[in-house]
Write a protein that holds these residues in place. Structure first.
Motif, short mmCIF file in Angstrom:
data_model
loop_
_atom_site.label_atom_id
_atom_site.label_comp_id
_atom_site.label_asym_id
_atom_site.label_seq_id
_atom_site.Cartn_x
_atom_site.Cartn_y
_atom_site.Cartn_z
N ASN A 244 10.04 -30.93 16.26
CA ASN A 244 10.74 -32.18 16.63
C ASN A 244 9.89 -33.39 16.22
N ALA B 112 28.48 -38.39 25.94
CA ALA B 112 28.11 -38.63 27.34
C ALA B 112 27.40 -39.97 27.51
N SER C 58 30.73 -32.46 25.73
CA SER C 58 31.20 -33.00 24.45
C SER C 58 30.06 -33.52 23.61
N GLY C 59 28.81 -33.22 24.01
CA GLY C 59 27.65 -33.64 23.23
C GLY C 59 26.94 -34.84 23.86
N TYR C 60 25.71 -35.03 23.38
CA TYR C 60 24.82 -36.09 23.90
C TYR C 60 25.45 -37.47 23.81
N ALA D 261 24.19 -35.74 31.67
CA ALA D 261 23.53 -34.59 32.30
C ALA D 261 24.34 -33.33 32.04
N TYR D 262 23.68 -32.34 31.47
CA TYR D 262 24.33 -31.07 31.18
C TYR D 262 23.44 -29.97 31.73
N VAL E 86 26.86 -39.37 33.59
CA VAL E 86 28.03 -38.70 33.04
C VAL E 86 27.69 -37.22 32.97
N ASP E 87 28.42 -36.43 33.75
CA ASP E 87 28.00 -35.05 34.01
C ASP E 87 28.97 -34.02 33.43
N SER E 88 28.39 -33.00 32.79
CA SER E 88 29.20 -31.91 32.23
C SER E 88 28.71 -30.56 32.75
N THR F 191 16.29 -27.05 26.92
CA THR F 191 16.81 -28.06 25.98
C THR F 191 18.30 -27.84 25.74
N LYS F 192 19.03 -28.93 25.45
CA LYS F 192 20.46 -28.85 25.15
C LYS F 192 20.70 -29.10 23.67
N LEU F 193 19.62 -29.28 22.90
CA LEU F 193 19.76 -29.65 21.50
C LEU F 193 19.29 -28.50 20.61
N THR G 24 11.36 -36.20 30.97
CA THR G 24 10.45 -36.49 29.85
C THR G 24 10.04 -37.97 29.77
N TYR H 159 5.33 -39.51 26.72
CA TYR H 159 6.47 -38.58 26.71
C TYR H 159 6.00 -37.27 27.33
N1 LIG Z 1 27.18 -34.92 29.98
C1 LIG Z 1 26.54 -34.33 28.94
N2 LIG Z 1 25.22 -34.50 28.80
C2 LIG Z 1 24.61 -33.92 27.74
C3 LIG Z 1 25.31 -33.12 26.79
N3 LIG Z 1 24.41 -32.68 25.87
C4 LIG Z 1 23.21 -33.15 26.25
N4 LIG Z 1 23.30 -33.89 27.38
C5 LIG Z 1 22.24 -34.58 28.12
O1 LIG Z 1 21.65 -35.48 27.21
C6 LIG Z 1 20.25 -35.55 27.43
C7 LIG Z 1 19.53 -35.19 26.13
O2 LIG Z 1 19.57 -33.79 25.89
P1 LIG Z 1 18.21 -32.97 25.66
O3 LIG Z 1 18.48 -31.52 25.83
O4 LIG Z 1 17.17 -33.55 26.55
O5 LIG Z 1 17.93 -33.27 24.13
P2 LIG Z 1 16.55 -33.70 23.51
O6 LIG Z 1 15.93 -34.78 24.33
O7 LIG Z 1 16.81 -34.00 22.10
O8 LIG Z 1 15.71 -32.37 23.60
P3 LIG Z 1 14.42 -32.02 24.51
O9 LIG Z 1 13.25 -32.25 23.63
O10 LIG Z 1 14.60 -30.59 24.90
O11 LIG Z 1 14.43 -32.92 25.71
C8 LIG Z 1 19.94 -34.64 28.60
O12 LIG Z 1 19.90 -35.41 29.79
C9 LIG Z 1 21.12 -33.67 28.58
O13 LIG Z 1 21.39 -33.11 29.85
C10 LIG Z 1 26.73 -32.96 26.99
O14 LIG Z 1 27.44 -32.29 26.23
N5 LIG Z 1 27.28 -33.58 28.07
#
Ligand SMILES: Nc1nc2c(ncn2[C@@H]2O[C@H](COP(=O)(O)OP(=O)(O)OP(=O)(O)O)[C@@H](O)[C@H]2O)c(=O)[nH]1
Ligand SMILES: [Mg+2]
Length: 232
Positions: free
Chosen positions: A130, A73, A68-70, A17-18, A44-46, A204-206, A94, A197
């Protein structure tokens, strides 16, 4: 794998979770409702937006980690989990948490990995780029992996813990692809299960470009490494 039948008490639901303060409440409430509160939940929370407090209030085990990235975590969350069935999700609203009991039933049917396939139903809520990227990733992984893989970057899967513990995981943004490709190429039984979905809550974090490139590299690397391994 062993012949034990697992119940919801044997499930760990894990996520990174970020800054998901908008989404994590509803996601954890859905998990609670669908598992009767019986599953272990590991986050795992950032975040710096209060996500961790919301998760703790709802009884989740929260592990702090700098951003530190998906994959960093989710890998940590998969290792921190203690139950024999490990289910990953994004905490962004989602993925259909109500399907958890069906994923568990498929593990009990003998599958080692149950992978939620978003593309089967068309994934209309996924951004068009995507969707296209995911079709290219699936075609590439299928070609190089030697079996048809439908949705290699899905965030919702169930794994028998033995799969998680017997493979060395190396990827970060590409971890989701690695978590499907390596078990599939090693002969574990993999079920690809169509799922709905939904649209994301929160941001988004990506980054689709750098993230997409990283995932593409992970697919090539994992397929190649597994080919070499199978020749040894
Ligand atoms: N702890 C932690 N969680 C992360 C980090 N980067 C991403 N996440 C989590 O990983 C999960 C996937 O990230 P998303 O932003 O949903 O990426 P995605 O599913 O490819 O993109 P969307 O289509 O926007 O959902 C989410 O629950 C984020 O909060 C990070 O650096 N640290
Ligand atoms: Mg997501």
């Amino acid at each position: 794998m062993d012949e034990r039948t697992y119940s919801l008490d044997d499930v760990s639901v894990v996520m990174g979770a970020y800054n998901e303060a908008e989404a994590i409440g509803p996601v954890l409430d859905d998990i609670e409702a669908t598992t009767d509160g019986r599953a272990e939940v590991v986050v795992v929370d950032s975040s710096d937006d209060g996500t961790a407090d919301i998760a703790r209030e709802r009884g989740a085990r929260v592990v702090d980690q700098p951003p530190s990235g998906y994959g960093a975590a989710v890998r940590r969350a998969l290792y921190e989990a203690t139950n024999p069935v490990r289910i990953t999700t994004d905490c962004d609203g989602t993925y259909p948490m109500e399907r958890i009991p069906e994923f568990l039933a498929l593990i009990n049917d003998g599958y080692d990995v149950v992978s939620g396939d978003r593309l089967y139903h068309g994934a209309e809520t996924m951004p068009a780029m995507n969707r296209l990227g995911n079709r290219v990733f699936a075609a590439t992984a299928s070609l190089l992996g030697g079996r048809t893989l439908h949705d290699v970057t899905t965030g919702m899967r169930a794994y028998h813990a033995d799969v998680i513990e017997s493979i060395r995981w190396t990827e970060n943004t590409g971890l989701s692809a690695e978590l499907l490709i390596r078990p599939a190429m090693r002969g574990y039984s993999v079920r690809q299960e169509p799922i709905e979905y939904d649209e994301r809550l929160g941001e988004t974090k990506l980054d689709p470009f750098s993230g997409g490139a990283e995932i593409g590299k992970s697919i090539l690397k994992c397929c190649l490494e597994e080919r070499v391994r199978s020749l040894r």
